[in-house]
Scaffold this motif. Sequence first.
Motif, PDB file in Angstrom:
ATOM      1  N   LYS A 126      51.857   2.898  33.850  1.00 23.14           N
ATOM      2  CA  LYS A 126      52.264   4.039  34.657  1.00 23.14           C
ATOM      3  C   LYS A 126      53.347   4.758  33.891  1.00 23.14           C
ATOM      4  CE  LYS A 126      52.605   3.475  39.055  1.00 23.14           C
ATOM      5  NZ  LYS A 126      51.595   4.440  39.474  1.00 23.14           N
TER       6      LYS A 126
ATOM      7  N   SER B 194      54.213  -0.986  33.008  1.00 22.36           N
ATOM      8  CA  SER B 194      52.926  -1.571  33.319  1.00 22.36           C
ATOM      9  C   SER B 194      53.041  -2.488  34.523  1.00 22.36           C
ATOM     10  CB  SER B 194      52.434  -2.380  32.125  1.00 22.36           C
ATOM     11  OG  SER B 194      51.587  -3.414  32.570  1.00 22.36           O
ATOM     12  N   PRO B 195      52.025  -2.499  35.375  1.00 27.49           N
ATOM     13  CA  PRO B 195      52.071  -3.406  36.517  1.00 27.49           C
ATOM     14  C   PRO B 195      52.138  -4.875  36.077  1.00 27.49           C
ATOM     15  CG  PRO B 195      50.218  -1.878  36.702  1.00 27.49           C
ATOM     16  CD  PRO B 195      50.832  -1.668  35.366  1.00 27.49           C
TER      17      PRO B 195
ATOM     18  N   LYS C 227      59.574  -1.101  32.298  1.00 29.99           N
ATOM     19  CA  LYS C 227      58.547  -1.651  33.183  1.00 29.99           C
ATOM     20  C   LYS C 227      57.491  -0.623  33.580  1.00 29.99           C
ATOM     21  CE  LYS C 227      61.602  -5.167  34.893  1.00 29.99           C
ATOM     22  NZ  LYS C 227      61.995  -6.019  35.954  1.00 29.99           N
TER      23      LYS C 227
END
Lengths: 168, 567
Positions: free
Chosen positions: A70, A95-96, A93
Amino acid sequence: MTSARAQVVVLGIGNILLSDEGVGVRAIEALRQRFDLPADVNVIDGGTSAMELIDDLSRAKLLIVVDAVKAGRPPASIVHLSGNDVPVFFRSKLSPHQIGLSDVLASLELLGEAPQETIIVGIQPVSLSLGMELSGEVKAILPEVVDLVVADLRSHGIEVQSRRNFPA
Amino acid sequence: MSKRITIDPITRIEGHLRIDCEVDGGKVTKAWASGQMWRGVEQILLGRDPRDAWAITQRICGVCTTVHAITSVRAVENALQLEVPLNAQYIRNLIILAHAVHDHIVHFYHLSALDWVDVVSALKADPDKTAALGESLSSWHLNSKHEMRAVHQRLSSYVKTGQLGIFTNGYWGHPAMKLSPEVNLLATAHYLQALEVQRKANKIVSILGSKTPHIQNVAVGGVANAIATDSQSVLTVERLLAIKTWIDELADFVKNVYLVDVAAVGAFYADWTKVGPGCLNYLSVPDIPLDTKGTQFAMPGGYIAGGDLGSFKQIKGFNDQYWRDGVEESVKHSWYKGGKGALHPYKGETQPEYTDFKDDGKYSWVKSPTFYGKPAQVGPLSRVLCMYLAGHEPTKKYATQTLETVSALAKTKVGIDALHSTIGRHAARAISCAVQVDLLAGQWQALIDNIGKGDVKTFNKPTFPKGEQMGVGFHEAPRGVLSHWVVINDGKIKNYQCVVPTTWNAAPRNEKDEPGPYEAALLGTPVADAELPLEVLRTVHSFDPCLACAVHLTDLETRNTVTVKVV
């Protein structure tokens, strides 16, 4: 089973039950279909796992991670990160899945076995809804994602042969 | 005056869990556990071939891939009343046990020890004194001065880089951290050694499962491993011997390090044997089947009502009716359409109906399972208590040994009652791990002996009759009772429900508004500083939450930081 440690790891991560969330896994499946890779390149479907990957990533010369990210980009766009952008990627952060993978990499750092070089090929998802199919838009850019991974491998002197029935 | 604390998300767990507490007079007086992701894997499975379900369900979660694969094939086999060849049981058992040992080690050292161990304080330790302490506790070869000096050095240089990396989110210097710098250094050394040793367990899963993290070898009716004594491409004697070496290394670590560390933490934090009991209904299922039909098991299971050890009732086999008829799930407080009361999993429905977080209404994506209408705690503590009451000798041995070590270190008699607590759940996990690492060696021998008899059969082909069949597969997974419930019609999946361990433990209030195990365990947990609710994390982490399969995703906005909100 791999006895000798692979020098290069291409790791696709994501949850294939959540459409574009699994694009990293779908990309490495496509990579395997289209290309023959030398034995010292380990292509891994990491799913959403974490600590199980420590051994595979330990002391890799090059790690290429393919994952849904994201990044605030338009849907179905591709992000390519290397060098100093990679630690920033993990810190912010995007990426999930980074929680799992960043823990693995931090643990390897602590053990003094972190990969020498890490490249992220990220794809901004269109849909994260339930389902095992990618969205049409992300499916359409999958060949481009694979080409990027192959270009990275080739620029590191790795011989990648395209399979006859799958022209690169 | 009471204060409301919201921790969202809980860190160092798999998945997204939100915990809300009301704190009054320094203690939790009311608690809510809320799964913040929706799970919909059941919908994906409808209409599919039951032989494919295991490969799909193992994608639910990154931690428990193998456990879902195995439980899924057991469910379909149960529906067909299909027997599984002995070799297949043994190979599955080895995978199950190696995974469990892996999971327990990683949970204690890498996901929860940092609630108790202050890594920053370890820098103040004297490495030589630490080695002396370590050597007084166990014969482990890596408690030496040389090792402790090296770890101290490595930690110092890591911290000097200014980035704590994996240790970033710790509550360093919190008043509830009570260990001496030496104990902290010893635990940090074992944290690093555990990173090494967990790989061995993963290698076992990888060889037998043909791959990790997603195993490839499971099939409805057995396993796909071909056994031969002379071929390189299949399961050979050479590979089996390599597995035995890793089992022995794991056993050394589990018995001489993990079990000892947990006893030491338990002794130094003896006040935590009185915190966090909560729900005293304990449920476990038997596992490690020793025959083709699943009637004999190496690990017994059952149910204990209300902490009354005399009430223990055993669950006996894959066809046990007492088990099958007891399970229901309520959605009264979960974000699903309800109104039909609690439903048996064969009739279970998973239709989302999101409201906001409503304290007295719906507030979680987790359903609320019950056993004969009661909430039940599952996991290593339930497993160990049930095995103990079933007269399981290895469990009695390791439980007694651990409690004796705790008593000696705490200089007071600590009995089995101490296990009904936050720290007790950690102790039970270590006891369970010791039992399971011994069983790993036992199942390895059983496989070798069976192959030695000339039996190389690993698969019975399933056939799907016309009409409807129902089956349940259960597995005593690392986090506790896992069950998959399948309804098959004309060879296709008609209904599928997964009732996973974290669903039992992270359950919201049930049909009768009784709290789930996390919620109950949090009541009375002390909170020294509402802004830094370390104690709440200790109790929640002691269950080893794994929300990814309790519920599943779609929280689109991954949060950047942990929010601790105090109102």
